[in-house]
Design an enzyme around this catalytic site. Sequence first.
Site, PDB file in Angstrom:
ATOM      1  N   LYS A 202       0.854  -1.187   0.000  1.00 31.76           N
ATOM      2  CA  LYS A 202       0.000   0.000   0.000  1.00 31.76           C
ATOM      3  C   LYS A 202       0.890   1.237   0.000  1.00 31.76           C
ATOM      4  CE  LYS A 202      -3.533   2.448   2.578  1.00 31.76           C
ATOM      5  NZ  LYS A 202      -4.547   2.364   3.626  1.00 31.76           N
ATOM      6  N   ARG A 212     -10.816   9.923   2.150  1.00 33.78           N
ATOM      7  CA  ARG A 212     -10.691  10.587   3.456  1.00 33.78           C
ATOM      8  C   ARG A 212     -11.855  11.541   3.674  1.00 33.78           C
ATOM      9  NH1 ARG A 212      -4.084  11.231   3.197  1.00 33.78           N
ATOM     10  NH2 ARG A 212      -3.685   8.981   3.061  1.00 33.78           N
ATOM     11  N   LYS A 225       1.343  10.065   5.687  1.00 34.49           N
ATOM     12  CA  LYS A 225       1.462   8.657   6.092  1.00 34.49           C
ATOM     13  C   LYS A 225       2.736   8.006   5.555  1.00 34.49           C
ATOM     14  CE  LYS A 225      -3.554   8.223   6.690  1.00 34.49           C
ATOM     15  NZ  LYS A 225      -4.746   7.342   6.582  1.00 34.49           N
ATOM     16  N   GLU A 241       7.362  -6.606   1.194  1.00 30.56           N
ATOM     17  CA  GLU A 241       6.145  -6.428   1.996  1.00 30.56           C
ATOM     18  C   GLU A 241       5.209  -7.637   1.838  1.00 30.56           C
ATOM     19  OE1 GLU A 241       5.036  -4.497   4.204  1.00 30.56           O
ATOM     20  OE2 GLU A 241       6.135  -2.612   4.123  1.00 30.56           O
ATOM     21  N   LYS A 256      -2.350  -1.464  -3.740  1.00 31.00           N
ATOM     22  CA  LYS A 256      -3.189  -0.271  -3.673  1.00 31.00           C
ATOM     23  C   LYS A 256      -2.324   0.979  -3.740  1.00 31.00           C
ATOM     24  CE  LYS A 256      -6.111   1.953  -0.354  1.00 31.00           C
ATOM     25  NZ  LYS A 256      -6.405   2.055   1.036  1.00 31.00           N
ATOM     26  N   SER A 282     -10.405   5.605  -4.375  1.00 30.82           N
ATOM     27  CA  SER A 282     -11.338   6.735  -4.506  1.00 30.82           C
ATOM     28  C   SER A 282     -10.869   7.774  -5.520  1.00 30.82           C
ATOM     29  CB  SER A 282     -11.531   7.382  -3.135  1.00 30.82           C
ATOM     30  OG  SER A 282     -10.287   7.813  -2.608  1.00 30.82           O
ATOM     31  N   TYR A 321     -15.463   1.044  -6.607  1.00 37.91           N
ATOM     32  CA  TYR A 321     -16.718   1.744  -6.309  1.00 37.91           C
ATOM     33  C   TYR A 321     -17.707   1.603  -7.459  1.00 37.91           C
ATOM     34  CZ  TYR A 321     -13.822   3.487  -2.570  1.00 37.91           C
ATOM     35  OH  TYR A 321     -12.996   3.542  -1.476  1.00 37.91           O
TER      36      TYR A 321
HETATM   37  C1  PBG Z   1      -7.448   3.406   5.738  1.00 39.76           C
HETATM   38  C2  PBG Z   1      -7.732   3.255   4.304  1.00 39.76           C
HETATM   39  C3  PBG Z   1      -7.545   4.200   3.281  1.00 39.76           C
HETATM   40  C4  PBG Z   1      -8.103   3.620   2.133  1.00 39.76           C
HETATM   41  C5  PBG Z   1      -8.555   2.349   2.475  1.00 39.76           C
HETATM   42  N1  PBG Z   1      -8.303   2.134   3.814  1.00 39.76           N
HETATM   43  C6  PBG Z   1      -7.023   5.581   3.309  1.00 39.76           C
HETATM   44  C7  PBG Z   1      -5.664   5.850   3.754  1.00 39.76           C
HETATM   45  O1  PBG Z   1      -4.832   4.976   3.939  1.00 39.76           O
HETATM   46  O2  PBG Z   1      -5.396   7.040   3.968  1.00 39.76           O
HETATM   47  C8  PBG Z   1      -8.205   4.284   0.789  1.00 39.76           C
HETATM   48  C9  PBG Z   1      -9.282   3.792  -0.112  1.00 39.76           C
HETATM   49  C10 PBG Z   1      -9.627   4.702  -1.243  1.00 39.76           C
HETATM   50  O3  PBG Z   1      -8.981   5.742  -1.466  1.00 39.76           O
HETATM   51  O4  PBG Z   1     -10.588   4.380  -1.942  1.00 39.76           O
HETATM   52  N2  PBG Z   1      -6.182   3.192   6.165  1.00 39.76           N
END
Ligand code: PBG
Length: 332
Positions: A202, A212, A225, A241, A256, A282, A321
Amino acid sequence: MSTPPVSFPTTRLRRNRGSAWVRNLLRENQLSVSDLIWPIFVIDGKDKTEAIASMPGVLRYSIDIAVKMAREAATLGIPMIALFPNTDPALRDEAATQAFNADNIICRAVRAIKLEVPEIGVMCDVALDPYTSHGQDGLMHGAKIVNDESVAALVKQALVQAQAGCDVIAPSDMMDGRVGAIRSALDAANLQDVLIMAYAAKYASGFYGPFREAVGSGGMLKGDKRTYQMDPANSDEALREVAMDISEGADMVMVKPGMPYLDIVSRVKREFRLPTFAYQVSGEYAMLMAAIERGWLDGEKVIVETLLAFKRAGADGVLTYFALDVAKKLNG
Ligand code: PBG
């Protein structure tokens, strides 16, 4: 692969594309409804939906409506939904207390959905960001996101979700050692049949912005992050990982974001040959919808094309989505 001695005009590659029947016959990859995982945002209240400005067409659902949507997804043949909460800011704190509350919105949603729609798989995210006042996925000591204390908290979060009936625990927090810790805790609690899909590779991506907004953590996020999510410049590190998460007991892994990281999906699948998923996040959804709404892209064409690209890269399935709409389309 040796190059066969063929050349034009003996060989005409267009012969294999000349009509629909031959294209159908020779198609190498297929997108089917059973490849889709549908992420759903859940809110408190009854008979309530809320729009998300940066994700046109995506709604937050109160639990009663989420149950109906789960029913619709199951009827269409979607194998699994993924639940995300939007927590009241008043309930968020530094310690992410709500994450361990067996009556939090996610646990209540899981129980309601598994009661009414037992045949659909339910996946829950494990990460503290929907519950922390600082919007980070782990616990903070000063400016630092601490690893081992965060893992202990994530284990508690995973346990309440699994006890509520969640089928697949999906740690998205990127702390070191969390998959192994969660696996041992689940096994010790007699929950050895609960699966783990690790968000293994990720990345610290700008494409999570609209998510968010959807879970309400965006405005709260202090800093970024990058001390736990991966550097978008890295590829070999993704294999480390994934290898770690497999050795700690992950049943399936995820890459991701999705489309900008298809090279990672492909490498992971080739290297490990285990169930590999991609998350069309998203920001990818927002980007496509923004162009589709303006008439700059044809949604009928590009949505399925993006999902097929994940299959071609080697993904076994995609969190998207678009899942409900695509499932309707694929079912005719
Ligand atoms: C939470 C999480 C996130 C997403 C899925 N789980 C956001 C992040 O890590 O800040 C993102 C999913 C998306 O953007 O559709 N840790």
